[in-house]
Structure formats: C-alpha cells, structure tokens
Design a protein around this motif. Structure first.
Motif, PDB file in Angstrom:
ATOM      1  N   ALA A   7     -15.257 -46.918  31.192  1.00 30.11           N
ATOM      2  CA  ALA A   7     -14.405 -46.058  32.077  1.00 30.11           C
ATOM      3  C   ALA A   7     -15.301 -45.137  32.996  1.00 30.11           C
ATOM      4  N   LEU A   8     -16.357 -44.699  32.650  1.00 28.82           N
ATOM      5  CA  LEU A   8     -17.019 -43.909  33.304  1.00 28.82           C
ATOM      6  C   LEU A   8     -17.739 -44.546  34.580  1.00 28.82           C
ATOM      7  N   LEU A   9     -18.490 -45.783  34.193  1.00 30.65           N
ATOM      8  CA  LEU A   9     -19.307 -46.356  35.026  1.00 30.65           C
ATOM      9  C   LEU A   9     -18.587 -47.025  36.027  1.00 30.65           C
ATOM     10  N   ALA A  35     -16.533 -34.548  36.819  1.00 31.44           N
ATOM     11  CA  ALA A  35     -18.010 -34.560  37.341  1.00 31.44           C
ATOM     12  C   ALA A  35     -17.948 -35.122  38.897  1.00 31.44           C
ATOM     13  N   ILE A  36     -17.245 -36.057  39.177  1.00 30.42           N
ATOM     14  CA  ILE A  36     -17.191 -36.251  40.307  1.00 30.42           C
ATOM     15  C   ILE A  36     -16.831 -35.341  41.461  1.00 30.42           C
ATOM     16  N   LEU A  76     -27.213 -34.687  40.367  1.00 27.68           N
ATOM     17  CA  LEU A  76     -26.650 -34.247  38.981  1.00 27.68           C
ATOM     18  C   LEU A  76     -25.624 -35.032  38.376  1.00 27.68           C
ATOM     19  N   GLY A  77     -25.083 -35.942  39.297  1.00 30.92           N
ATOM     20  CA  GLY A  77     -24.032 -36.746  38.651  1.00 30.92           C
ATOM     21  C   GLY A  77     -24.539 -37.981  37.792  1.00 30.92           C
ATOM     22  N   LEU A  78     -25.689 -38.346  38.356  1.00 38.02           N
ATOM     23  CA  LEU A  78     -26.617 -39.352  37.763  1.00 38.02           C
ATOM     24  C   LEU A  78     -26.999 -38.889  36.643  1.00 38.02           C
ATOM     25  N   VAL A  79     -27.186 -37.619  36.198  1.00 38.79           N
ATOM     26  CA  VAL A  79     -27.916 -37.195  34.943  1.00 38.79           C
ATOM     27  C   VAL A  79     -26.571 -36.964  34.102  1.00 38.79           C
ATOM     28  N   PHE A  80     -25.577 -36.554  34.554  1.00 37.77           N
ATOM     29  CA  PHE A  80     -24.317 -36.602  33.707  1.00 37.77           C
ATOM     30  C   PHE A  80     -24.054 -38.039  33.179  1.00 37.77           C
ATOM     31  N   VAL A  81     -24.159 -39.080  33.994  1.00 34.64           N
ATOM     32  CA  VAL A  81     -24.022 -40.375  33.472  1.00 34.64           C
ATOM     33  C   VAL A  81     -24.892 -40.641  32.369  1.00 34.64           C
ATOM     34  N   ALA A  83     -26.128 -41.883  26.897  1.00 35.59           N
ATOM     35  CA  ALA A  83     -26.898 -41.570  25.598  1.00 35.59           C
ATOM     36  C   ALA A  83     -26.002 -41.364  24.329  1.00 35.59           C
ATOM     37  N   ALA A  84     -24.874 -40.847  24.637  1.00 35.35           N
ATOM     38  CA  ALA A  84     -23.972 -40.437  23.513  1.00 35.35           C
ATOM     39  C   ALA A  84     -23.520 -41.819  23.060  1.00 35.35           C
TER      40      ALA A  84
END
Length: 558
Positions: free
Chosen positions: A146-148, A309-310, A317-322, A327-328
């Motif tokens: 869903a995120l990607l 996030a968007i 920083l959005g890439l960092v959030f991804v 990771a989770a």
C-alpha cells in the motif's frame, strides 16, 4: 500529492536494501547446522535480544493500525494500542522464563505441547501458530505494498511481489540467525527514523500547539486519553488480543530458546518500552490526518500513514520514511518465516515424517516451507483487507488459547482434552459471538440483543475478563492468589454490566474477544479438573533434545 519517488529511485532503493540485508545474512552462512538455523545456538545476548524482540514485535501492521485507531478514536486510540502492546511483553516474560528452565533444549512451542499433552494438542496449537505467522506476513505485505504503490509508480501487485522476494531472498540463508542479524540493523533504523520523521511531520502540520488546539474541536471523547468509547471499542479488545498474540506467537517463543537464559527478563522489559515509544509516535500520524482533514484514498484506511507522509514530508525525508516502513515489514516477516520453518523442520518433518532426518534434509524442508508460506501470503495480500479490522478479528480467535497455554505452563493438571477442547470451543464461540452481533460496527454501541444467547455470551465475557486478570497476575503471585484476583475482576465486571446494561453487548469486538477467552478457560479448566493425574515436568527435559542428537523422543500419543 506533494512528492512521488521516481521509478529508478524506487528500484535502486529496494535493490540497495535487499543487497544490504543479503550481505548481512550471507555472513551467517557458516552457521548452517540445524540447531543454529532454529535457535541460534541459544547464545543471543541482551542487546541483540532487545533488537530482535523489538523489531519482531513492531510490525508495519501495528504502525498502520495504531494510526487508524488514532484517526477513529482520537488521542486514546494510538496510546491504548501502544500501551497494551508493550505491557503484553512485560507480563508474558515470566512464562517464557519458566518454559526455558523446564525445557532448556527446546526449539518451538508446539514441540513443548507435543510432550506436555500429545499429538492432538500439538496439531491444534500448530495450526494456530501457522495461522498467526501467516496472517502476520499477509498484513505486513499489505502495508508495504500500500505504501509503495502510493509513493512510487509501482502498482500494488508489483510492490507486493518485490517486498516478498526481498524478505524471502535473505531469509533463506540461515533461518533465525538471518532474522536476528537483520533485526539489529532494522530496529536502529526504525527508532532513529521515528525520532526524526514524526516530529518533522508534527512541526510541518502546524506544531504541537496547533494540534492541541485542534483537539478541542474533536469533542471530549476523541481529545481524552480516558475515552470510555475508545477503551471499550478498541483499547479493551487490544488488551486481550495482544496478550493472546504474545502467548500464541511462535516468533516470541522461538526467541525464548534463542536468548541467553539470564537475559530473558531485561530483553522483554526493554523491548516492551521500545514498542510503546515507536508505536505511539507513529500512531499519532493518524491524529495528524484527522486534524488536517486528510481522507483515506478510496476509503482504504491502510493509506492514512502514507498520505500523511506525502502531505507533510519533503521528498528526501519521504524516502527515509519509506525505509522505516520497509524495515518494520521485513523485520517481522523474516521472523515469521524463521518461526514457520522451525515448526516445519522440528514438529512436522522430524516429528511425523522422518524422526532421524539429517541436517541437510531438515534445512531443505525449512526453506521449502518458507517459499510456500510466502506464496500464500502474497496471494491473500492481493485482497487488500483493512489491517485494523483483520487484526481485531483474528485477535478474537487467538484469545481462545490464552488460558490453555498459560495453564499448560503453570499447572500440572491440564489435560490433552482440556487444552484442545478449550481452544477449539473458544474459537467457535468467539466467531459465533461476532456473527451474532454482526449488525453492529466495530466499537460502536448497538441496540440491545436480549434472550438466552445474549446472557450466555455476556456471562462468558465476564469470565473471560477474570481469566485475563488471572493470567496477568500469576507471574506476580501464587496460583491460588491469581485465581482470586481473576474472581474479583470478574465480579467487578459483572456488577458493571448490571449497572450499565447492556454493557459489553454493545461492543461486538470486545464481547466476542472476551467470550472466546472465557470459553477457552471454562472448557480447559473444567475438563482438566476431571482428571486427577498430574504431569511429570521432568519428562520435558528427558524427551526434548537438540536437533543434532538422534535419540528418539518419548511423548504421549493422544
């Protein structure tokens, strides 16, 4: 949309992440004997233990579900979710310590149940453990895809396949050792990014002062941690389901035998604290979405966290959030694969098919099981089921096993029939209770259901509340005192139902969860009291041996 990752950036990011995880696990290939594959030679120390337990306990679904809870119930939604999830680890660890001391050479919880009760009970708990990890993978894959699909040009299906391939790819190398070494990196990323991303989003959304001012517009229920509606609709069911999750989760039990015995207590406590902080922080993003007027895409609540996030993060920083979410996802999914492969290797193949199988054959079975469950997880994740709804529903089913599992560890009178019948009947009653109240929406008060069915379910729910209190109290007090605590809590809940009738009947999730828990207790304890024979605890250590020992195991075949 404020930003979107380009296709090249997305693919390079995923490939880089896969390469790092693969490189870390490749180094573990030298530890390829079966015992190391399953329990890491029982030598995982304190801080590595905290990393792997925290990373396993913090899964993408919990982050998304906490945000959904905050979006639905306000402040108390995310905080209740985080609080009870962390406390579950704190209360369960004494059971883990007792189990480790009784079965020092153990590998899986189902292996313990086979010797403790017999093959019938092993089959019941094995099926539940399989479903537990399988559904965990489904939820994690759903969250990641869903995120990607929202932040990149990749479709949901393509995102799902890429995540599955990454997790399976590096998990095949060395079982739980692969999971533990990657968990250490993943939990550092999760904690660090949470400490950066969440404050940045709150700041860019107007700051804590503006958010606090906005809370006043939501009404007393959504603005207060002590919201009764939120507690009965989501907080109380979470108490039961995370306790059930801690008891029924094969990844947690596997780590009981992988950790050094002297470090078990501090690992559980520290991991519980880490869970509370991270999940509460990310869960608050749901409150930001609520106050900012962000609507879930196509009504899909799984999109809330990505949309926040968007909306409020710069692209870099959005890439960092991804990375945080990936990771989770991978930290829990690889733990699920390690646990399921251990069950396939130890309980199914060695227990039923080839008792004297060699290490090469055992590892082949384990890796084949990893591939199979990954394929199933991808197929079901294509359905895109709402994460919080699925968590609450399956948590209700899982709660039936709380008392049978706790009693089997603490009380020598629990029988094979009592254990199996308690879980099965609890599941049936829990599903029936949910269907009976199907006209209601989760967490919303509904019209009164009268009649004998309602009274029976309410009685079982009251007993379920008392049973949960007893299970939580037992590690702190003696068995009889724990039973007394449960009786006091059950009496208090019963009185509250009379004063505030219809009480629990107005909350389908809570009613069905407690009814399943209460049924499991009544049937398990009731059936076990019919036998006078106590279990010989010494049989556990005599029967369960390391995988590299070929001695036949002795166990009841009921």
């Amino acid at each position: 949309m404020r930003w979107e990752l380009s296709l090249p950036v997305t693919l390079v990011f995923l490939l880089a992440y896969a390469a790092v995880m693969g490189a870390l696990t490749w180094r573990q290939m030298r530890h390829t004997d079966a015992e190391a594959f399953v329990v890491a030679d029982r030598d995982v120390g304190s801080w590595r233990g905290v990393a792997t337990m925290s990373a396993t306990w913090i899964w993408a679904a919990s982050l998304y579900a906490a945000a959904t809870a905050a979006y639905t119930y306000g402040v108390s939604g995310a905080l209740h979710y985080a609080l009870w999830g962390g406390l579950a680890l704190l209360f369960v660890w004494p059971y883990g310590l007792r189990l480790r001391q009784m079965v020092p050479a153990g590998h899986t919880f189902t292996e313990f149940i086979r010797v403790r009760h017999g093959r019938l009970s092993q089959g019941v708990i094995g099926a539940e453990n399989y479903l537990n990890s399988q559904y965990s993978m489904i939820l994690n894959f759903t969250a990641g895809a869903a995120l990607l699909s929202l932040v990149s040009p990749l479709s949901y299906a393509t995102s799902l396949l890429l995540i599955a391939v990454i997790v399976l790819g590096y998990s095949l190398f060395s079982g739980i050792r692969a999971s533990i070494v990657t968990d250490a990196v993943q939990i550092v990323a999760i904690v660090t990014i949470t400490a950066v991303v969440v404050p940045v989003i709150i700041w860019r959304a107007g700051g804590s002062a503006d958010l606090a001012a906005g809370l006043a517009l939501l009404g007393d229920e959504r603005a207060s941690f002590w919201s009764l509606q939120a507690f009965l609709g989501q907080g109380a069911p979470m108490m039961a389901l995370v306790l059930a999750y801690a008891f029924a989760n094969p990844t947690v039990w596997q780590r009981v035998w992988a950790l050094r015995e002297r470090d078990l207590g501090r690992v559980y406590v520290r991991s519980g604290v880490v869970y509370m902080v991270v999940v509460a922080g990310v869960g608050m993003l749901g409150l930001v979405a609520l106050l900012a007027g962000i609507e879930p895409a196509n009504g899909d609540l799984n999109t809330l966290v990505p949309l926040v996030a968007i909306a409020f993060l710069p692209a870099w920083l959005g890439l960092v959030f991804v990375l945080l979410v990936i990771a989770a996802i991978t930290s829990t999914s690889d733990s699920d694969l390690a646990a399921l492969s251990a069950i396939a290797m130890t309980d199914v193949w060695r227990g039923y098919v080839r008792p004297h199988a060699g290490e090469a054959q055992l590892k082949l079975v384990a890796r084949s099981a990893m591939v199979l469950v990954t394929v199933i997880a991808v197929a079901v994740a294509m359905l895109r089921i709402d994460i919080l709804t699925l968590i609450l529903f399956y948590g209700m089913i899982r709660s039936a096993s709380v008392v049978p599992i706790a009693a089997s560890i603490a009380w020598d009178r629990v029988s094979n029939l009592g254990f199996s019948a308690g879980i099965i009947s609890g599941v049936v009653v829990g599903i029936g209770a949910r269907l009976w109240s199907a006209a209601a929406t989760d967490g919303a008060a509904v019209s009164d259901h009268g009649g004998i069915v309602g009274l029976v379910l309410l009685t079982l729910a009251v007993l379920g509340a008392g049973s949960m209190a007893s299970c939580l109290a037992y590690p702190l007090v003696r068995l009889r005192s724990a039973a007394a605590v449960g009786g006091i809590v059950a009496t208090a809940v019963a009185v509250s139902q009379v004063v505030a009738y219809p009480g629990l009947s107005g909350y389908p999730v809570l009613l069905s969860t407690l009814a399943a828990l209460g049924t499991g207790m009544v049937v398990c304890i009731g059936s076990s009291l019919m036998t006078q024979r106590g279990f010989d605890w010494g049989l556990l250590e005599r029967s369960i041996r390391p995988l590299n020992e070929s001695a036949a195991q002795t166990a009841p075949n009921a």
